[in-house]
Design an enzyme around this catalytic site. Structure first.
Site, PDB file in Angstrom:
ATOM      1  N   GLU A  28     -22.201  18.770  21.819  1.00  0.00           N
ATOM      2  CA  GLU A  28     -23.005  18.583  20.612  1.00  0.00           C
ATOM      3  C   GLU A  28     -22.266  17.749  19.575  1.00  0.00           C
ATOM      4  O   GLU A  28     -22.862  16.888  18.915  1.00  0.00           O
ATOM      5  CB  GLU A  28     -23.403  19.957  20.038  1.00  0.00           C
ATOM      6  CG  GLU A  28     -24.185  19.907  18.747  1.00  0.00           C
ATOM      7  CD  GLU A  28     -25.542  19.223  18.866  1.00  0.00           C
ATOM      8  OE1 GLU A  28     -26.137  18.936  17.817  1.00  0.00           O
ATOM      9  OE2 GLU A  28     -26.000  18.957  20.003  1.00  0.00           O
TER      10      GLU A  28
ATOM     11  N   ASN B  49     -50.597   8.328  19.185  1.00  0.00           N
ATOM     12  CA  ASN B  49     -49.271   8.886  19.415  1.00  0.00           C
ATOM     13  C   ASN B  49     -49.238   9.391  20.854  1.00  0.00           C
ATOM     14  O   ASN B  49     -50.111  10.151  21.259  1.00  0.00           O
ATOM     15  CB  ASN B  49     -49.018  10.039  18.430  1.00  0.00           C
ATOM     16  CG  ASN B  49     -47.699  10.738  18.684  1.00  0.00           C
ATOM     17  OD1 ASN B  49     -46.839  10.215  19.377  1.00  0.00           O
ATOM     18  ND2 ASN B  49     -47.545  11.927  18.129  1.00  0.00           N
ATOM     19  N   GLY B  50     -48.225   8.969  21.635  1.00  0.00           N
ATOM     20  CA  GLY B  50     -48.118   9.416  23.022  1.00  0.00           C
ATOM     21  C   GLY B  50     -48.010   8.231  23.971  1.00  0.00           C
ATOM     22  O   GLY B  50     -47.617   7.135  23.580  1.00  0.00           O
TER      23      GLY B  50
ATOM     24  N   CYS C 293     -43.710   8.987  17.071  1.00  0.00           N
ATOM     25  CA  CYS C 293     -44.730   8.348  16.241  1.00  0.00           C
ATOM     26  C   CYS C 293     -45.439   9.381  15.366  1.00  0.00           C
ATOM     27  O   CYS C 293     -45.505  10.560  15.699  1.00  0.00           O
ATOM     28  CB  CYS C 293     -45.758   7.587  17.055  1.00  0.00           C
ATOM     29  SG  CYS C 293     -45.059   6.387  18.197  1.00  0.00           S
TER      30      CYS C 293
ATOM     31  N   LYS D 167     -23.688  14.230  18.115  1.00  0.00           N
ATOM     32  CA  LYS D 167     -23.883  13.948  16.691  1.00  0.00           C
ATOM     33  C   LYS D 167     -23.219  12.635  16.306  1.00  0.00           C
ATOM     34  O   LYS D 167     -23.798  11.822  15.581  1.00  0.00           O
ATOM     35  CB  LYS D 167     -23.307  15.089  15.832  1.00  0.00           C
ATOM     36  CG  LYS D 167     -24.074  16.375  15.857  1.00  0.00           C
ATOM     37  CD  LYS D 167     -25.385  16.339  15.095  1.00  0.00           C
ATOM     38  CE  LYS D 167     -26.582  15.968  15.925  1.00  0.00           C
ATOM     39  NZ  LYS D 167     -26.965  16.804  17.028  1.00  0.00           N
TER      40      LYS D 167
ATOM     41  N   GLU E 255     -25.163   9.635  17.833  1.00  0.00           N
ATOM     42  CA  GLU E 255     -26.478   9.422  17.237  1.00  0.00           C
ATOM     43  C   GLU E 255     -26.419   8.628  15.937  1.00  0.00           C
ATOM     44  O   GLU E 255     -27.278   7.775  15.693  1.00  0.00           O
ATOM     45  CB  GLU E 255     -27.163  10.766  16.970  1.00  0.00           C
ATOM     46  CG  GLU E 255     -27.688  11.458  18.212  1.00  0.00           C
ATOM     47  CD  GLU E 255     -28.317  12.798  17.899  1.00  0.00           C
ATOM     48  OE1 GLU E 255     -29.386  13.087  18.449  1.00  0.00           O
ATOM     49  OE2 GLU E 255     -27.743  13.559  17.101  1.00  0.00           O
TER      50      GLU E 255
ATOM     51  N   TRP F 274     -42.495   4.670  16.806  1.00  0.00           N
ATOM     52  CA  TRP F 274     -41.261   4.608  17.569  1.00  0.00           C
ATOM     53  C   TRP F 274     -41.615   3.936  18.881  1.00  0.00           C
ATOM     54  O   TRP F 274     -42.422   4.454  19.648  1.00  0.00           O
ATOM     55  CB  TRP F 274     -40.696   6.003  17.801  1.00  0.00           C
ATOM     56  CG  TRP F 274     -39.379   6.023  18.506  1.00  0.00           C
ATOM     57  CD1 TRP F 274     -38.147   5.837  17.961  1.00  0.00           C
ATOM     58  CD2 TRP F 274     -39.156   6.280  19.908  1.00  0.00           C
ATOM     59  NE1 TRP F 274     -37.174   5.945  18.925  1.00  0.00           N
ATOM     60  CE2 TRP F 274     -37.766   6.212  20.130  1.00  0.00           C
ATOM     61  CE3 TRP F 274     -39.994   6.533  20.979  1.00  0.00           C
ATOM     62  CZ2 TRP F 274     -37.201   6.410  21.380  1.00  0.00           C
ATOM     63  CZ3 TRP F 274     -39.434   6.727  22.233  1.00  0.00           C
ATOM     64  CH2 TRP F 274     -38.059   6.664  22.425  1.00  0.00           C
TER      65      TRP F 274
ATOM     66  N   ARG G  21     -40.553  10.694  12.388  1.00  0.00           N
ATOM     67  CA  ARG G  21     -41.085  10.650  13.751  1.00  0.00           C
ATOM     68  C   ARG G  21     -41.014   9.254  14.356  1.00  0.00           C
ATOM     69  O   ARG G  21     -41.305   9.075  15.547  1.00  0.00           O
ATOM     70  CB  ARG G  21     -42.539  11.130  13.767  1.00  0.00           C
ATOM     71  CG  ARG G  21     -42.715  12.577  13.365  1.00  0.00           C
ATOM     72  CD  ARG G  21     -44.183  12.948  13.378  1.00  0.00           C
ATOM     73  NE  ARG G  21     -44.712  12.945  14.721  1.00  0.00           N
ATOM     74  CZ  ARG G  21     -44.774  14.003  15.523  1.00  0.00           C
ATOM     75  NH1 ARG G  21     -44.301  15.162  15.108  1.00  0.00           N
ATOM     76  NH2 ARG G  21     -45.297  13.924  16.728  1.00  0.00           N
TER      77      ARG G  21
ATOM     78  N   LYS H 264     -37.411  11.922  15.374  1.00  0.00           N
ATOM     79  CA  LYS H 264     -37.166  13.358  15.280  1.00  0.00           C
ATOM     80  C   LYS H 264     -37.872  14.153  16.372  1.00  0.00           C
ATOM     81  O   LYS H 264     -37.295  15.028  16.989  1.00  0.00           O
ATOM     82  CB  LYS H 264     -37.635  13.855  13.904  1.00  0.00           C
ATOM     83  CG  LYS H 264     -37.282  15.299  13.616  1.00  0.00           C
ATOM     84  CD  LYS H 264     -35.798  15.473  13.484  1.00  0.00           C
ATOM     85  CE  LYS H 264     -35.402  16.913  13.235  1.00  0.00           C
ATOM     86  NZ  LYS H 264     -33.951  17.071  13.269  1.00  0.00           N
TER      87      LYS H 264
ATOM     88  N   HIS I 231      -9.415  15.726  36.159  1.00  0.00           N
ATOM     89  CA  HIS I 231     -10.235  15.371  37.318  1.00  0.00           C
ATOM     90  C   HIS I 231     -10.912  14.008  37.143  1.00  0.00           C
ATOM     91  O   HIS I 231     -11.961  13.774  37.736  1.00  0.00           O
ATOM     92  CB  HIS I 231     -11.278  16.458  37.577  1.00  0.00           C
ATOM     93  CG  HIS I 231     -10.674  17.777  37.946  1.00  0.00           C
ATOM     94  ND1 HIS I 231      -9.941  17.961  39.096  1.00  0.00           N
ATOM     95  CD2 HIS I 231     -10.665  18.969  37.289  1.00  0.00           C
ATOM     96  CE1 HIS I 231      -9.527  19.218  39.149  1.00  0.00           C
ATOM     97  NE2 HIS I 231      -9.948  19.847  38.068  1.00  0.00           N
TER      98      HIS I 231
END
Length: 599
Positions: free
Chosen positions: A475, A99-100, A2, A479, A482, A75, A27, A594, A498
């Site tokens: 990674e 925010n939080g 946020c 990507k 996402e 968010w 954000r 973000k 395995h």
């Protein structure tokens, strides 16, 4: 998560708030809203989705002359992304943005409901405004009512509150979530700004104060001088523009070769490795290292663990920050605790850092944002110098984190007198070559773009590699997940037999990282196991592998870390182009934000 914006002054409030939210939209972009207190009246506008919807909502509204304004881009954490759950949240005569997470909101809500208070949203934030107005019934002092409210809250928060009972004041509180107050002093006039990060303040405020945890206050014009440490605000909005690229993510991929040189500047030379930030760190107090991070930063930590053990010969482990606090970890007196975060505000990582400090460990924060909470909390800090990263899916932040960890490994090896002068020169030259290897070849990009149309269907992806190429595979898979929303997993290539190989068939895509300078024959054998079971193989290598269906060629290099950075760029572009072909918003993938400032 946020983003928060606030303003006190005489300029048109709506435009300032909306422009500030545009800078903070990375954000969170589930919903957004603004509230303006003008002439004693509150004007509130909220909408779901991107900011263009909010702009349309308040198209006919203007506010000139003195007034207050607060804004928020959300968010979702508590409650679905709906207009009623969007901020600002409204009381009878007050509005709040937050925010939080308020951890004890349910008990506060229940207590207020028993007193007759009516709630409309599903959020934790709404309790703040109702609790404030409840306390204001007990006292005529608005700041006292606000202070009592904050004292009852548990959790992480950055809060701005405005009320008709005090039309010249914005009330603020900060604990665990970032909040900055800025000022622009003009001849005979003054403006006050609030924001979750520097970005919305660049070009508006000339000086700022980064609030510390526990800050609770009220701000009016003329009150800025009463804040703590005030410092100049510098920056350039041009760095956050797209420079002709379609997406910020694409721009950030293309600028990595320049950014990595910035990361190395003053730290890497043939004469040795210099980290002035760690001059006071005594290696007599270090016999092991713990790297702790989340998401992409966790992957860079895994790369760092290989490099620190291989180069610096120091035992290194990696912890996922969101898990560390709850496993009752055992810390050792000579354990160096290193946290890594792009924003420096990642809640899980910040709390892990606080736990390490509580256990008296030496701490280092590796971060992209100066004055962030992690930088301020750590004993030592190393800035990655990636610059503003607007794309939610991190690219250059990952590259610079890996580079910093590589430099750190060599710096510690040098301090321990493990490296010869010849090896120092070699390693410095390899780093320079690695930075150059991230420069995007347009022909390669075009090839990947054409290739991607064959990778839009199927039941999923395996990204596989060994050694440092295993976290790079993680990674690469992240990507793709996402921004394309396709299922993808990263694995050590030796783990295929395995269990995961049970998924191998014609509908499985396998992206194989096959560096010539590190375990090539081993990886080749693992790829052959998948190829024999009809998986479609896309090989990344300098040398053509006959068993592959597609080959993305990288240049021949003499060191595996140069191959690492070259393949990193390929994986980033691959994810980008698959997502573009699927018609997705590359810079703002669904459900993500973000800066993850909640647990």
């Amino acid at each position: 998560m946020c983003g928060i914006i606030g303003y006190i002054g005489n300029d048109e409030k709506k435009a300032l708030l909306l422009n500030g939210l545009k800078e903070l939209e990375y954000r969170g972009y589930d919903s957004a809203g603004i509230s303006v207190l003008d002439g004693g009246e509150l004007h509130t506008f909220k909408s779901v989705g991107k900011l263009i919807n909010l702009e349309r909502k308040c198209e006919g509204f203007e506010s000139r002359g003195f007034g207050l304004g607060i804004g928020h881009t959300r968010w979702a954490t508590h409650g679905k992304p709906t207009e009623i759950n969007a901020h600002p949240h409204i009381g009878h005569f007050s509005n709040v943005v937050h925010n939080g997470i308020i951890e004890n909101y349910q008990s506060i809500k229940k207590n207020l409901q028993e007193k007759g208070c009516v709630f409309y949203s599903q959020t934790d934030t709404e309790v703040i405004v109702h609790l404030f107005e409840f306390h204001l019934q007990q006292t005529d002092d608005t700041f006292e009512a606000f202070s009592r409210t904050i004292s009852e809250l548990k959790g992480a928060y950055a809060i701005l509150l405005i009320t008709q009972k005090s039309p010249h004041t914005i009330y603020y509180a900060k604990n665990g979530s970032p909040l900055i107050i800025g000022r622009n002093k003009k001849v005979g006039d003054e403006e006050i700004f609030f924001a979750s990060s520097d970005a919305p303040l660049i070009g508006l405020a000339t000086e700022v104060c980064y609030l510390e945890d526990g800050a609770v206050g009220q701000m009016e014009l003329g009150g800025f001088e009463s804040l703590g440490t005030i410092q100049p605000l510098s920056g350039d909005k041009l760095s956050a523009q797209k420079d002709g690229f379609t997406f910020f993510m694409e721009k950030e991929i293309y600028e990595q070769h320049k950014v990595l040189l910035e990361t190395m500047m003053g730290r890497v030379s043939e004469g040795g490795f210099v980290l002035e930030e760690l001059e006071q760190l005594s290696l007599d107090e270090v016999d092991s290292i713990t790297l702790c991070a989340c998401g992409t930063s966790y992957h860079s930590s895994l790369v760092g663990s290989y490099l620190l053990e291989r180069i610096a010969k120091i035992k290194t482990k990696v912890e996922i920050a969101s898990e560390l606090r709850y496993k009752n970890p055992i810390f050792y007196p000579k354990e160096l605790f290193i946290v890594i975060s792009q924003s420096g505000e990642t809640a899980d990582t910040l709390e892990a850092l606080k736990l390490a400090k509580k256990n008296h460990l030496k701490t280092i924060g590796i971060c992209n944002v100066d004055n962030s909470s992690i930088v301020r909390e750590s004993d030592f800090s190393i800035l990655t110098r990636a610059g503003i990263e607007k794309g939610v899916a991190s690219t250059k932040a990952f590259a610079t984190q890996v580079m910093v960890l590589w430099i750190l490994a060599n710096f510690l090896a040098q301090k321990r007198k493990i490296l010869t002068q010849e090896s120092i020169q070699t390693e410095a030259n390899v780093m320079l070559e690695a930075a150059r290897a991230t420069q995007v070849n347009e022909r390669l990009h075009d090839r990947i773009k054409r290739l991607c149309r064959r990778y839009l269907n199927g039941h999923g992806f395996f990204f596989i590699g060994r050694d440092v190429f295993y976290p790079l595979a993680l990674e690469g898979a992240l990507k793709l997940k996402e921004i394309s929303y396709l299922h993808a997993e990263g694995y050590p290539s030796g783990e295929m037999k395995h269990g995961p190989i049970a998924l191998a068939d014609l509908g499985l895509f396998c992206v194989a990282l096959m560096p010539k300078n590190l375990l090539y024959e081993k990886i080749k054998s693992n790829v052959e196991e998948l190829s024999a079971r009809d998986a479609q193989i896309c090989a990344l290598s300098a040398e053509y592998y006959e068993g592959c269906d597609d080959w993305i060629e990288i240049p021949h290099y003499s060191h595996y870390m140069v191959e690492f950075f070259a393949m990193m760029v390929v994986l980033q572009i691959f994810a980008l182009e698959v997502a573009v072909r699927l018609g997705n918003d590359v810079d703002m993938p669904r459900n993500l934000a973000k800066s993850v400032t909640v647990e």
